[in-house]
Structures are given as structure tokens and as C-alpha cells.
Design an enzyme around this catalytic site. Structure first.
Site, short mmCIF file in Angstrom:
data_model
loop_
_atom_site.label_atom_id
_atom_site.label_comp_id
_atom_site.label_asym_id
_atom_site.label_seq_id
_atom_site.Cartn_x
_atom_site.Cartn_y
_atom_site.Cartn_z
N LYS A 80 4.08 -9.35 24.34
CA LYS A 80 4.56 -8.42 23.32
C LYS A 80 5.51 -7.45 24.02
O LYS A 80 5.39 -7.22 25.23
CB LYS A 80 3.38 -7.63 22.74
N GLY A 183 -3.65 -5.46 -1.13
CA GLY A 183 -2.29 -5.46 -0.59
C GLY A 183 -1.56 -6.71 -1.01
O GLY A 183 -1.86 -7.80 -0.54
N VAL A 184 -0.61 -6.56 -1.95
CA VAL A 184 0.13 -7.73 -2.41
C VAL A 184 1.61 -7.59 -2.03
O VAL A 184 2.50 -7.68 -2.87
CB VAL A 184 -0.08 -8.01 -3.93
N GLY A 185 1.82 -7.33 -0.72
CA GLY A 185 3.18 -7.30 -0.17
C GLY A 185 3.61 -8.71 0.15
O GLY A 185 3.30 -9.66 -0.60
N ASN A 186 4.27 -8.88 1.28
CA ASN A 186 4.83 -10.20 1.60
C ASN A 186 3.76 -11.30 1.64
O ASN A 186 3.89 -12.32 0.98
CB ASN A 186 5.55 -10.13 2.96
N VAL A 187 2.71 -11.09 2.43
CA VAL A 187 1.70 -12.14 2.55
C VAL A 187 0.77 -12.16 1.33
O VAL A 187 0.48 -13.22 0.78
CB VAL A 187 0.85 -11.97 3.84
N TYR A 189 1.18 -11.32 -1.75
CA TYR A 189 1.81 -11.92 -2.93
C TYR A 189 1.79 -13.45 -2.82
O TYR A 189 1.41 -14.16 -3.76
CB TYR A 189 3.25 -11.40 -3.08
P1 NAD Z 1 3.65 -5.81 3.73
O1 NAD Z 1 4.00 -4.46 4.21
O2 NAD Z 1 4.71 -6.65 3.10
O3 NAD Z 1 2.42 -5.76 2.70
C1 NAD Z 1 1.36 -4.89 2.84
C2 NAD Z 1 1.10 -4.31 1.46
O4 NAD Z 1 -0.11 -3.55 1.50
C3 NAD Z 1 2.20 -3.39 0.97
O5 NAD Z 1 2.65 -3.82 -0.29
C4 NAD Z 1 1.53 -2.03 0.91
O6 NAD Z 1 2.01 -1.23 -0.16
C5 NAD Z 1 0.10 -2.41 0.71
N1 NAD Z 1 -0.90 -1.42 1.10
C6 NAD Z 1 -0.87 -0.52 2.10
N2 NAD Z 1 -2.02 0.17 2.17
C7 NAD Z 1 -2.80 -0.30 1.17
C8 NAD Z 1 -4.10 -0.01 0.73
N3 NAD Z 1 -4.86 0.92 1.32
N4 NAD Z 1 -4.60 -0.70 -0.33
C9 NAD Z 1 -3.86 -1.65 -0.95
N5 NAD Z 1 -2.60 -1.97 -0.56
C10 NAD Z 1 -2.08 -1.30 0.48
O7 NAD Z 1 3.04 -6.58 5.01
P2 NAD Z 1 2.76 -8.12 5.16
O8 NAD Z 1 3.85 -8.75 5.95
O9 NAD Z 1 2.38 -8.69 3.84
O10 NAD Z 1 1.48 -8.10 6.12
C11 NAD Z 1 0.21 -7.73 5.63
C12 NAD Z 1 -0.80 -7.75 6.76
O11 NAD Z 1 -0.86 -9.06 7.34
C13 NAD Z 1 -0.48 -6.81 7.92
O12 NAD Z 1 -1.69 -6.35 8.47
C14 NAD Z 1 0.21 -7.72 8.91
O13 NAD Z 1 0.09 -7.24 10.24
C15 NAD Z 1 -0.57 -9.00 8.72
N6 NAD Z 1 0.15 -10.20 9.10
C16 NAD Z 1 1.33 -10.51 8.50
C17 NAD Z 1 1.98 -11.68 8.85
C18 NAD Z 1 3.27 -12.09 8.18
O14 NAD Z 1 3.64 -13.28 8.24
N7 NAD Z 1 3.97 -11.18 7.50
C19 NAD Z 1 1.44 -12.53 9.84
C20 NAD Z 1 0.21 -12.19 10.42
C21 NAD Z 1 -0.42 -11.02 10.04
#
Ligand code: NAD
Length: 350
Positions: A80, A183-187, A189
Site C-alpha cells: 500500500k 450503504g447503497v453506493g458503488n458496491v 447498489y
Molecule cells: P461508496 O462511497 O460508493 O458507498 C458507500 C455508501 O455508504 C455511500 O453511498 C454513503 O453515503 C453510505 N454511507 C456512509 N455511511 C453510512 C451509514 N452510516 N449508513 C448507511 N450508509 C452510509 O463506497 P463503495 O465503493 O461502495 O465501498 C463501500 C465499502 O466497501 C467501503 O468500506 C469500501 O472500502 C469497501 N470496498 C469497496 C470495494 C470497491 O470495489 N469499491 C472493494 C472492496 C471493499
């Protein structure tokens, strides 16, 4: 804690610092383990309160990457990097020059560390690094890049949930299984999309209302307040927001059979994992279930092939199934089973 004490605590011996007057670059690269191959891991660019905080962050994260890559069967070790972002207005330093200088630094490591995107960096920064070294992934498609990792992470989480449902509930299908996705962000959703297609019943939450509403609309999900998600009576609680969702406060409040989601560092402490096991709740270790994104980006090193990424990500089912079965037979919390499996894999690596 001294630098060497910290290195001993995280169990590695390879830490690199760079400071460049001209570009204001201050960066640390931690190479945790290269027994299985070059260390692969993201480059964070954040303003850190202290240098110690940056050092702790990079050390902890590099170690986690070793675990994630090993369990995913990737020919990579864990690494990292952190760039201590200059604490000045963005137009007071040359971000392009900074990342190009960082690229020279990565190049000087001779391929022992491969950089990728992380918090505070993205496609633009990876392309800047690429002007100085080939040891970088997360590039534009026309440069051999693998694109958004989230759908692959979500696919792996869905497969992990299927494995947990089979072991804990004896069901081979997700039809009718109730999953609460926090949490329905990138992953999150993309996970809802996967689960909806498989016939699961969904409850969702997000601190951003518009995102929760989109998931509700598209996947016929019920919305709950973010702070209530873990208290929903359901089959699976899927933390997909921030780390630490499983903590001293939430463990006694859970009303699910399985905890399986995408978030990194879900357990606030080792004891919280033990407490989940004592309550009879099956936990899918985060670094085992959320490896799909890493699997996808790692494929860039060999030459990107989406089909190969998908096939390897589907195998997360076997990994989680194996951990869950071993946990049951040994009566050992799954996070400890996963750690032991990583130790075995690394011990048998050259
Ligand atoms: P993201 O920021 O797109 O989505 C996270 C979502 O969680 C956001 O929409 C945010 O508004 C919401 N959120 C924040 N606090 C909250 C709460 N207390 N309650 C409900 N919702 C809340 O991030 P992501 O890329 O979707 O990643 C999500 C998690 O998965 C992170 O912990 C990330 O480290 C992990 N992760 C992601 C990936 C990837 O491919 N993107 C890979 C491995 C791990």
C-alpha cells in the site's frame, strides 16, 4: 511507537519513504509480503493529522492486502502507499508533478510494488503515475485498464452470501432471503442488483437519501434509517458503507443469522468477531468476501480479461463456504479461521 516497533507490530520489514522538495511529495510505500508475487495495493492521497497516522494507515492496509490477495489465490503480496497530501489549497501545488514524481518512486522499487487507486486517487492519478512506470493498474480501458471494480466486488459478495446461506440456513437459493444492505453506493447498489435478480427481499439504507430511494425504486426495497439497519430482523445484514459496523454496541442488537457485506474492516475488534460467533451469527470475513475488486484490477497485470476476472470472482463462493464449514466443525470464529488459512497459504509459499 517507533518506526521499527510499528514494523514489528504489523510483521514486515520493507518500508520506503520519499520526500521531494520540488513537488512537495511526501510518501510512504509499505511492502508487507512478496512471497506470492509483487505487492499490489492502492495509493491513498489524504491530509493526515500526523506522520504517525499516515504510517499506521499504510502499515495496517498493506498487511490487509496480503491477506486479501492470498485468500483470493492471486499471485501477489500485499502493499500500500500513502501520499501525505500537502495541506494547502489544491492550486498551491502541482498535482500532476506530484503524481509523476511518485511514479518515478514506484519505478525505482523495480516492480516489487504495483500501485492502484484508493481514497483520494483515481483514474487520472494512475495515468499520471503510468507516465513514469509500468507498475501501476487501474488505468483507462484503452491503456489496458479494468474499469470500475464495484460490480466485481458486488458479484463476489453475492457469491459469499450464497455460501453463507447454504451453510447457515441450508438453502441453495437466495429466493425469498431477506438482506438488509447498509450503504447503497458503488458496491451496495450493484449488490442490490445482484440480490434482486436472485429473488432476495431487500431492505436498504444510506445517509444519502437519493441513493436509498434509487435502490428502493429499482429493486423494490424497503428503506430504513441508516442507524437502524443492523437492528432489522432479517437473514443477512450486509454492511457496505464504512468500517467498524460490528462493534460493542451493535453486536447485541443484531437480529440476523449472517453478517456478510463489502465494507472493509467490519469488525471493530477481534472480540466482536468472537461475540458474533458466540451468538450463533455467521460472519463472512471482509477481506475474503470483498476481494472481487482486487481480483479484477490484478487481472490488468497479466493483460485484462473481464471473463477471467469474473470466473475467479465466482470462486469466492468456495472460499467463504470453506471458511464457514471449518468454523462450524472447529467451533472457531470465521475471522480467525480465515487468518489461519492465510498463515497456511503464506507458509507454503516459496
Ligand atoms: P461508496 O462511497 O460508493 O458507498 C458507500 C455508501 O455508504 C455511500 O453511498 C454513503 O453515503 C453510505 N454511507 C456512509 N455511511 C453510512 C451509514 N452510516 N449508513 C448507511 N450508509 C452510509 O463506497 P463503495 O465503493 O461502495 O465501498 C463501500 C465499502 O466497501 C467501503 O468500506 C469500501 O472500502 C469497501 N470496498 C469497496 C470495494 C470497491 O470495489 N469499491 C472493494 C472492496 C471493499
Amino acid at each position: 511507537m517507533t518506526v521499527f516497533d510499528g514494523m514489528a507490530q504489523y510483521g514486515y520489514g520493507d518500508l520506503h519513504f520519499v520526500r521531494d522538495e520540488r513537488t512537495k511529495l511526501r510518501a510512504i510505500v509499505a511492502i508487507h509480503d512478496t512471497r506470492r508475487g509483487p505487492a499490489l495495493g492502492g495509493c491513498r492521497c489524504l491530509v493526515y493529522a500526523t506522520e504517525e497516522a499516515a504510517l499506521a494507515d499504510v502499515s495496517r492496509l498493506a498487511r490487509a492486502m496480503t491477506f486479501k490477495a492470498a485468500l483470493a489465490g492471486l499471485p501477489h503480496g500485499g502493499g500500500k502507499s500513502v501520499i501525505l497530501a500537502p495541506d494547502v489549497e489544491p492550486d498551491h501545488y502541482d498535482r500532476e508533478a506530484l503524481f509523476m514524481r511518485f511514479g518515478e518512486f514506484v519505478e525505482a522499487l523495480g516492480g516489487r510494488y504495483i500501485s492502484a487507486e484508493d481514497s483520494g486517487t483515481g483514474l487520472t492519478e494512475m495515468e499520471l503515475i503510468r507516465t513514469k512506470t509500468k507498475h501501476v493498474v487501474g488505468l483507462r480501458a484503452e491503456n489496458g485498464g479494468s474499469g470500475d471494480p464495484s460490480p466485481f466486488t458486488a458479484l463476489g459478495v453475492r457469491r459469499g452470501i450464497e455460501a453463507c446461506v447454504e451453510v447457515a440456513l441450508g438453502k441453495k437459493s437466495l429466493a425469498g432471503i431477506h438482506v438488509a444492505v447498509q450503504g447503497v453506493g458503488n458496491v451496495g447498489y450493484n449488490l442490490c442488483k445482484e440480490l434482486h435478480r436472485a429473488g432476495a427481499k431487500l431492505t436498504v439504507s444510506d445517509v444519502r437519501d437519493a441513493l436509498a430511494e434509487r435502490a428502493a425504486r429499482e429493486f423494490n426495497a424497503e428503506i430504513v434509517p441508516a442507524s437502524e439497519t443492523h437492528r432489522i430482523t432479517c437473514d443477512v445484514y450486509a454492511p457496505c458503507a464504512l468500517g467498524g459496523a460490528i462493534n460493542d454496541r451493535t453486536v447485541p442488537q443484531l437480529r440476523c443469522t449472517i453478517v456478510a457485506g463489502a465494507a472493509n474492516n467490519q469488525l471493530a475488534s477481534d472480540e466482536n468477531g468472537v461475540a458474533l460467533h458466540a451468538r450463533g451469527i455467521l460472519y463472512a470475513p471482509d477481506y475474503a468476501i470483498n476481494a472481487g475488486g482486487l481480483i479484477n484490477v490484478a487481472q490488468e497485470v497479466a493483460g485484462y480479461d473481464a471473463e477471467k476476472s469474473k470466473l475467479r470472482t465466482l470462486k469466492i463462493y468456495d472460499t467463504i463456504h470453506g471458511i464457514a464449514e471449518r468454523s462450524k466443525h472447529q467451533n472457531t470464529p470465521p475471522h480467525r479461521v480465515a487468518d489461519a488459512m492465510v498463515a497456511e497459504i503464506l507458509a507454503s509459499s516459496p
